[in-house]
Motif scaffolding. Structure first.
Motif, short mmCIF file in Angstrom:
data_model
loop_
_atom_site.label_atom_id
_atom_site.label_comp_id
_atom_site.label_asym_id
_atom_site.label_seq_id
_atom_site.Cartn_x
_atom_site.Cartn_y
_atom_site.Cartn_z
N ALA A 85 3.93 -9.06 4.44
CA ALA A 85 4.26 -7.88 3.65
C ALA A 85 3.09 -7.52 2.72
O ALA A 85 2.76 -8.28 1.80
N VAL A 86 2.48 -6.37 3.00
CA VAL A 86 1.28 -5.97 2.27
C VAL A 86 1.53 -5.91 0.76
O VAL A 86 0.77 -6.47 -0.04
N GLY A 87 2.61 -5.24 0.36
CA GLY A 87 2.91 -5.08 -1.07
C GLY A 87 3.14 -6.42 -1.74
O GLY A 87 2.60 -6.71 -2.82
N SER A 123 -3.99 -11.08 14.64
CA SER A 123 -4.64 -10.38 13.55
C SER A 123 -4.04 -8.98 13.45
O SER A 123 -2.99 -8.71 14.05
N SER A 124 -4.67 -8.13 12.70
CA SER A 124 -4.02 -6.86 12.37
C SER A 124 -5.04 -5.74 12.24
O SER A 124 -6.17 -5.97 11.79
N ALA A 125 -4.61 -4.54 12.58
CA ALA A 125 -5.44 -3.35 12.33
C ALA A 125 -5.68 -3.19 10.83
O ALA A 125 -6.60 -2.46 10.44
N ALA A 126 -4.88 -3.89 10.02
CA ALA A 126 -5.08 -3.82 8.56
C ALA A 126 -6.48 -4.31 8.17
O ALA A 126 -6.97 -3.95 7.11
N VAL A 127 -7.14 -5.11 9.02
CA VAL A 127 -8.48 -5.59 8.65
C VAL A 127 -9.48 -4.44 8.59
O VAL A 127 -10.52 -4.56 7.93
N PRO A 147 -4.57 -8.37 -0.17
CA PRO A 147 -4.67 -9.82 0.09
C PRO A 147 -4.18 -10.18 1.50
O PRO A 147 -4.80 -10.99 2.19
N TYR A 148 -3.09 -9.55 1.95
CA TYR A 148 -2.59 -9.82 3.31
C TYR A 148 -3.69 -9.59 4.34
O TYR A 148 -3.99 -10.46 5.18
N ALA A 149 -4.30 -8.40 4.28
CA ALA A 149 -5.31 -8.05 5.28
C ALA A 149 -6.51 -8.99 5.17
O ALA A 149 -7.10 -9.39 6.18
N PHE A 177 -1.90 -2.91 16.24
CA PHE A 177 -1.55 -1.72 15.48
C PHE A 177 -0.05 -1.83 15.17
O PHE A 177 0.45 -2.93 14.99
N ASN A 178 0.70 -0.73 15.06
CA ASN A 178 2.08 -0.84 14.53
C ASN A 178 3.06 -1.30 15.61
O ASN A 178 3.37 -0.54 16.53
N ALA A 179 3.55 -2.53 15.47
CA ALA A 179 4.49 -3.09 16.44
C ALA A 179 5.88 -2.54 16.17
O ALA A 179 6.38 -2.62 15.04
N ASN A 198 8.80 -0.62 6.58
CA ASN A 198 8.16 0.09 7.69
C ASN A 198 9.02 1.22 8.22
O ASN A 198 10.25 1.20 8.10
N LEU A 199 8.34 2.19 8.81
CA LEU A 199 9.00 3.45 9.16
C LEU A 199 10.14 3.29 10.16
O LEU A 199 11.26 3.73 9.90
N LEU A 200 9.87 2.70 11.31
CA LEU A 200 10.92 2.69 12.34
C LEU A 200 12.14 1.87 11.96
O LEU A 200 13.28 2.33 12.15
N PRO A 201 11.97 0.67 11.38
CA PRO A 201 13.17 -0.05 10.93
C PRO A 201 13.96 0.74 9.88
O PRO A 201 15.19 0.70 9.87
N PHE A 202 13.25 1.49 9.03
CA PHE A 202 13.93 2.29 8.01
C PHE A 202 14.76 3.39 8.69
O PHE A 202 15.95 3.57 8.41
N ILE A 203 14.12 4.10 9.62
CA ILE A 203 14.82 5.19 10.31
C ILE A 203 16.05 4.64 11.05
O ILE A 203 17.14 5.23 11.02
N ARG A 213 19.00 8.06 3.41
CA ARG A 213 18.01 9.00 3.94
C ARG A 213 16.61 8.39 3.88
O ARG A 213 16.33 7.52 3.07
N LEU A 214 15.77 8.93 4.76
CA LEU A 214 14.37 8.50 4.81
C LEU A 214 13.56 9.29 3.79
O LEU A 214 13.74 10.51 3.68
N SER A 215 12.69 8.61 3.07
CA SER A 215 11.67 9.32 2.28
C SER A 215 10.41 9.39 3.13
O SER A 215 9.90 8.35 3.56
N VAL A 216 9.94 10.59 3.36
CA VAL A 216 8.67 10.77 4.09
C VAL A 216 7.56 10.74 3.05
O VAL A 216 7.52 11.59 2.16
N PHE A 217 6.70 9.75 3.19
CA PHE A 217 5.69 9.53 2.14
C PHE A 217 4.50 10.49 2.30
O PHE A 217 3.45 10.12 2.83
N ILE A 229 -0.40 9.53 10.24
CA ILE A 229 -0.45 9.29 11.69
C ILE A 229 -0.77 7.82 11.97
O ILE A 229 -1.67 7.24 11.36
N ARG A 230 0.01 7.22 12.89
CA ARG A 230 -0.17 5.81 13.25
C ARG A 230 -0.06 5.64 14.77
O ARG A 230 0.46 6.51 15.47
N ASP A 231 -0.42 4.44 15.21
CA ASP A 231 -0.39 4.08 16.62
C ASP A 231 0.77 3.11 16.82
O ASP A 231 0.66 1.92 16.49
N TYR A 232 1.90 3.61 17.33
CA TYR A 232 3.12 2.79 17.47
C TYR A 232 3.16 2.19 18.87
O TYR A 232 3.15 2.91 19.87
N LEU A 233 3.24 0.85 18.90
CA LEU A 233 3.13 0.11 20.16
C LEU A 233 4.42 -0.67 20.41
O LEU A 233 4.88 -1.42 19.53
#
Ligand code: NAD
Ligand code: WQD
Length: 340
Positions: A85-87, A123-127, A147-149, A177-179, A198-203, A213-217, A229-233
């Motif tokens: 968790a990045v935050g 690893s992660s695209a966060a790097v 710190p996560y990345a 990228f985004n699993a 994360n977006l999809l689990p929230f939706i 409801r979803l907050s669109v950031f 825009i993200r790359d959802y895999l």
């Protein structure tokens, strides 16, 4: 092959354990359940119709690792176990460095002691941080923003140094990228603790009525509809990438880095609409302020994984949403339903 899957009760690890098992691997799962349910292991066993061996242990526990490896016969480790968790990593950096960096160092040390020198690392695209150009390929200079990345990048560097010191190591670094999505059976899927970040689990939790409801950031980004825009895999495509990486390591010694992403960027509103079609419900949403630390656009150049690993993702966003909805609608409270 006999393969140890660390973090194998978690989201990506559990889906990969199934794919490995189906491909004929003898899979042993290891997890400390710091972010996964015991019911996930039960579900894996019933899905594979196999009493998959499971070890409840922490990768920082050398004695426990020795106990696992001294069983013998392991050919490889697929290493998912980490905090992600990045935050949270900005609030508890020491916990992240201890778990992700020191934990991996301990695991590598015990692997080497038992002569196991083949590893696939999550690893992660966060790097990459905020790259100047899209799509992102593996030569893009890393610039981790949390710190996560940074824990991921430090482990990547450690792996390079380990292989330089002992060329017998075969190491695949996969930058995901985004699993997203879930197993087609609907029997396993992502089960975040608390309110999803994360977006999809929230939706999906909005669709099933757990969240209002979803907050669109942000809708004022320089993108076609103003949203990020993200790359959802699909998680099964991601899991398949690990099988391809293990095949590759069977043919090559060294350290190899590959992006795993689709190469296609989707906006937040694209995802909302795709999920609405999949679940046949509307997803209430409102535009909120930008989320601190968000990049505007991130999507992979997956050419290297295609050319070297022979990996190409199969599933599109519609299929991702259908599979996620099957899991969420049959398990509105995730694995919690099965614990009750
Ligand atoms: P997850 O939290 O669902 O799975 C990780 C698992 O590891 C959990 O079951 C947790 O209990 C276990 N674990 C954590 N620390 C451990 C320890 N010290 N000892 C033993 N087990 C431990 O996360 P996930 O989404 O499945 O991610 C798997 C890996 O992929 C992580 O390394 C993560 O950083 C990486 N990753 C994930 C994403 C994504 O989109 N989900 C993207 C990029 C990279
Ligand atoms: C996607 C898009 C948000 C939630 C994170 C980590 C990354 C990683 C994967 C581990 C963005 C928007 C989101 C919401 C929204 N994994 N959004 N409302 O930020 O790309 O990546 O998870 O390595 O390290 O940073 O994914 O799903 O959080 O966000 O509008 O409630 O959805 O702003 O544009 P992200 P995400």
């Amino acid at each position: 092959m006999k393969t140890l899957v660390t973090g194998g009760a978690g989201y990506i690890g559990s889906h990969t354990a199934i794919e490995l098992h189906d491909a004929g691997h003898e899979v042993v799962i290891l997890d400390n359940h710091s972010n996964s349910a015991r019911a996930a292991v039960t579900a894996l066993r019933s899905l594979t119709r196999h009493d998959l061996p499971f070890v409840e242990c922490d990768i920082r526990d050398a004695t426990a690792l020795d106990g696992v490896f001294s069983e013998g016969g392991f050919d490889a480790v697929v290493h998912f176990a980490a905090l992600k968790a990045v935050g949270e990593s900005t609030v508890e950096p020491l916990r992240y460095y201890d778990n992700n960096v020191a934990g991996t160092a301990r695991l590598l040390d015990r692997m080497a002691a038992h002569g196991i020198k083949t590893l696939v690392f999550s690893s992660s695209a966060a790097v990459y941080g905020n790259p100047a150009a899209m799509p992102i390929n593996e030569t893009c200079p890393p610039d981790p923003q949390s710190p996560y990345a940074r824990t991921k990048l430090i482990v990547e560097e450690l792996l390079r140094e380990l292989q330089a010191a002992d060329p017998d190591w075969r190491i695949s670094i996969l930058r995901y990228f985004n699993a997203v999505g879930a197993h087609a059976s609907g029997a396993i899927g992502e089960d975040p603790c608390g309110v999803p970040n994360n977006l999809l689990p929230f939706i999906a939790q909005v669709a099933v009525g757990r969240l209002e409801r979803l907050s669109v950031f942000g809708d004022d980004y320089p993108t076609p509809d103003g949203t990020g825009i993200r790359d959802y895999l699909h998680v099964i495509d991601l899991a398949q990438g690990h099988l391809k990486a293990l095949d590759y390591l069977g043919r090559n010694k060294g350290v190899f880095v590959h992006n795993l992403g689709t190469g296609k960027g989707r906006s937040v509103l694209d995802v909302v609409r795709a999920f609405e079609r999949a679940c046949g419900r509307s997803i209430p949403h409102r535009i909120a302020g930008r989320r601190a630390g968000d990049v505007v656009v991130s999507y992979a150049d997956p050419t290297k994984a295609r050319d070297e690993l022979g990996w190409t993702p199969k599933y599109d966003l519609a299929r991702i949403c259908t599979d996620l909805w099957r899991w969420q609608s049959t398990h509105p409270h995730g694995f919690g339903d099965q614990k009750a």
